[in-house]
Motif scaffolding. Structure first.
Motif, PDB file in Angstrom:
ATOM      1  N   ARG A   1      47.694  22.002  24.690  1.00 53.55           N
ATOM      2  CA  ARG A   1      46.194  22.138  25.245  1.00 53.55           C
ATOM      3  C   ARG A   1      46.125  23.301  26.052  1.00 53.55           C
ATOM      4  O   ARG A   1      45.124  23.880  26.219  1.00 53.55           O
ATOM      5  CB  ARG A   1      45.693  20.814  25.781  1.00 53.55           C
ATOM      6  N   ASP A   2      47.144  23.067  27.007  1.00 50.49           N
ATOM      7  CA  ASP A   2      47.188  24.168  27.999  1.00 50.49           C
ATOM      8  C   ASP A   2      47.084  25.726  27.196  1.00 50.49           C
ATOM      9  O   ASP A   2      46.377  26.738  27.775  1.00 50.49           O
ATOM     10  CB  ASP A   2      48.328  24.180  28.856  1.00 50.49           C
ATOM     11  N   ALA A   3      48.080  25.596  26.367  1.00 51.87           N
ATOM     12  CA  ALA A   3      48.055  27.135  25.692  1.00 51.87           C
ATOM     13  C   ALA A   3      46.859  27.259  24.994  1.00 51.87           C
ATOM     14  O   ALA A   3      46.340  28.610  24.825  1.00 51.87           O
ATOM     15  CB  ALA A   3      48.864  27.054  24.580  1.00 51.87           C
ATOM     16  N   GLN A   4      46.082  26.443  24.389  1.00 45.97           N
ATOM     17  CA  GLN A   4      44.687  26.621  23.599  1.00 45.97           C
ATOM     18  C   GLN A   4      43.538  27.032  24.669  1.00 45.97           C
ATOM     19  O   GLN A   4      42.929  27.837  24.518  1.00 45.97           O
ATOM     20  CB  GLN A   4      44.281  25.272  23.122  1.00 45.97           C
ATOM     21  N   SER A   5      43.619  26.342  25.952  1.00 49.14           N
ATOM     22  CA  SER A   5      42.639  26.712  26.970  1.00 49.14           C
ATOM     23  C   SER A   5      42.753  28.163  27.525  1.00 49.14           C
ATOM     24  O   SER A   5      42.161  28.906  27.775  1.00 49.14           O
ATOM     25  CB  SER A   5      42.755  25.506  28.084  1.00 49.14           C
ATOM     26  N   ARG A   6      44.317  28.503  27.528  1.00 48.30           N
ATOM     27  CA  ARG A   6      44.497  29.790  28.248  1.00 48.30           C
ATOM     28  C   ARG A   6      44.158  30.930  27.208  1.00 48.30           C
ATOM     29  O   ARG A   6      43.426  31.715  27.515  1.00 48.30           O
ATOM     30  CB  ARG A   6      46.319  30.033  28.313  1.00 48.30           C
ATOM     31  N   ALA A   7      44.276  30.438  25.892  1.00 47.58           N
ATOM     32  CA  ALA A   7      43.854  31.702  24.862  1.00 47.58           C
ATOM     33  C   ALA A   7      42.429  31.613  24.849  1.00 47.58           C
ATOM     34  O   ALA A   7      41.857  32.798  24.584  1.00 47.58           O
ATOM     35  CB  ALA A   7      44.323  31.156  23.448  1.00 47.58           C
ATOM     36  N   ALA A   8      41.804  30.564  25.079  1.00 40.20           N
ATOM     37  CA  ALA A   8      40.365  30.561  25.021  1.00 40.20           C
ATOM     38  C   ALA A   8      39.578  31.284  26.357  1.00 40.20           C
ATOM     39  O   ALA A   8      38.890  31.955  26.378  1.00 40.20           O
ATOM     40  CB  ALA A   8      39.581  29.126  25.075  1.00 40.20           C
ATOM     41  N   PHE A   9      40.350  31.165  27.329  1.00 41.24           N
ATOM     42  CA  PHE A   9      40.045  31.843  28.678  1.00 41.24           C
ATOM     43  C   PHE A   9      40.211  33.427  28.427  1.00 41.24           C
ATOM     44  O   PHE A   9      39.149  34.333  28.781  1.00 41.24           O
ATOM     45  CB  PHE A   9      40.853  31.497  29.963  1.00 41.24           C
ATOM     46  N   GLU A  10      41.474  33.769  27.749  1.00 34.17           N
ATOM     47  CA  GLU A  10      41.477  35.234  27.457  1.00 34.17           C
ATOM     48  C   GLU A  10      40.573  35.706  26.699  1.00 34.17           C
ATOM     49  O   GLU A  10      40.037  36.910  26.810  1.00 34.17           O
ATOM     50  CB  GLU A  10      42.939  35.453  27.020  1.00 34.17           C
ATOM     51  N   GLN A  11      40.105  35.085  25.600  1.00 37.25           N
ATOM     52  CA  GLN A  11      39.098  35.411  24.685  1.00 37.25           C
ATOM     53  C   GLN A  11      37.829  35.731  25.564  1.00 37.25           C
ATOM     54  O   GLN A  11      37.235  36.465  25.299  1.00 37.25           O
ATOM     55  CB  GLN A  11      38.967  34.758  23.590  1.00 37.25           C
ATOM     56  N   ARG A  12      37.450  34.656  26.339  1.00 42.88           N
ATOM     57  CA  ARG A  12      36.234  34.911  26.995  1.00 42.88           C
ATOM     58  C   ARG A  12      36.490  36.361  27.861  1.00 42.88           C
ATOM     59  O   ARG A  12      35.361  36.966  28.202  1.00 42.88           O
ATOM     60  CB  ARG A  12      35.860  33.803  27.971  1.00 42.88           C
ATOM     61  N   THR A  13      37.472  36.177  28.485  1.00 45.91           N
ATOM     62  CA  THR A  13      37.596  37.425  29.455  1.00 45.91           C
ATOM     63  C   THR A  13      37.338  38.724  28.704  1.00 45.91           C
ATOM     64  O   THR A  13      36.751  39.743  29.170  1.00 45.91           O
ATOM     65  CB  THR A  13      38.971  37.447  30.261  1.00 45.91           C
ATOM     66  N   ALA A  14      38.105  38.787  27.575  1.00 49.77           N
ATOM     67  CA  ALA A  14      37.958  39.886  26.744  1.00 49.77           C
ATOM     68  C   ALA A  14      36.505  40.253  26.045  1.00 49.77           C
ATOM     69  O   ALA A  14      36.159  41.727  26.330  1.00 49.77           O
ATOM     70  CB  ALA A  14      38.955  39.964  25.458  1.00 49.77           C
ATOM     71  N   VAL A  15      35.695  39.092  26.013  1.00 45.12           N
ATOM     72  CA  VAL A  15      34.322  39.500  25.356  1.00 45.12           C
ATOM     73  C   VAL A  15      33.529  40.096  26.748  1.00 45.12           C
ATOM     74  O   VAL A  15      32.726  40.696  26.319  1.00 45.12           O
ATOM     75  CB  VAL A  15      33.953  38.015  24.908  1.00 45.12           C
ATOM     76  N   LYS A  16      33.709  39.336  27.994  1.00 46.01           N
ATOM     77  CA  LYS A  16      33.070  39.698  28.993  1.00 46.01           C
ATOM     78  C   LYS A  16      33.274  41.393  29.514  1.00 46.01           C
ATOM     79  O   LYS A  16      32.430  41.988  29.713  1.00 46.01           O
ATOM     80  CB  LYS A  16      33.438  38.808  30.152  1.00 46.01           C
TER      81      LYS A  16
END
Length: 151
Positions: A58-73
């Motif tokens: 779950r931590d790895a998934q949330s970290r990946a989602a955070f990185e994806q949101r950061t890249a989109v922003k």
């Protein structure tokens, strides 16, 4: 030195401890002088802490989602900056009264100043300060050339 006359203090006895039938004394427990409704017992040891390996996932998934949101922003920010660069006319101008370099951003369609560095109020303050300095300098120069004659 003689300490023979010192009196010995006898311990003062308190009320006898309350014995309760619903409380089981465990090894290492201490008697307390509390009313039965206020007595406290230590909690039983709970079960061992369980380590969930799924939490790592779950931590790895949330970290990946955070990185994806950061890249989109970041992409959106770069796109908006590119849009602004295309629609803004930037010029460096030297303000004649303060001799300060001013960066102006103007809308090419309307000619309106969108942003200016340094700000207009700061430029006005510098102009005012320069004028005061020049007046003070002029006053000092005229006083040097005056000659006072006392008759």
């Amino acid at each position: 030195m003689d300490f023979g006359s010192a009196s010995k203090l006898a311990p003062v006895g308190g009320p006898p401890p309350v014995s309760r039938a619903d409380v089981v004394a465990t090894q290492g427990s201490v008697n307390v002088e509390l009313p039965p409704e206020q007595t406290v017992q230590s909690a039983q040891a709970g079960t061992a802490v369980k380590l969930e390996l799924r939490a790592r996932d779950r931590d790895a998934q949330s970290r990946a989602a955070f990185e994806q949101r950061t890249a989109v922003k970041q992409q959106q920010r770069q796109q908006s900056q590119a849009d602004v660069k295309q629609s803004v006319d930037r010029r460096l101008v030297i303000e004649p009264r303060t001799r300060t370099v001013v960066l102006e951003e103007k809308d090419p369609r309307t000619g309106e100043t969108i942003a200016q560095l340094p700000d207009e109020t700061l430029l006005k303050l510098r102009i005012y300060s320069r004028e005061l300095t020049e007046r003070a300098q002029d006053d000092r120069d005229t006083r040097r050339h005056e000659i006072e004659r006392i008759a």
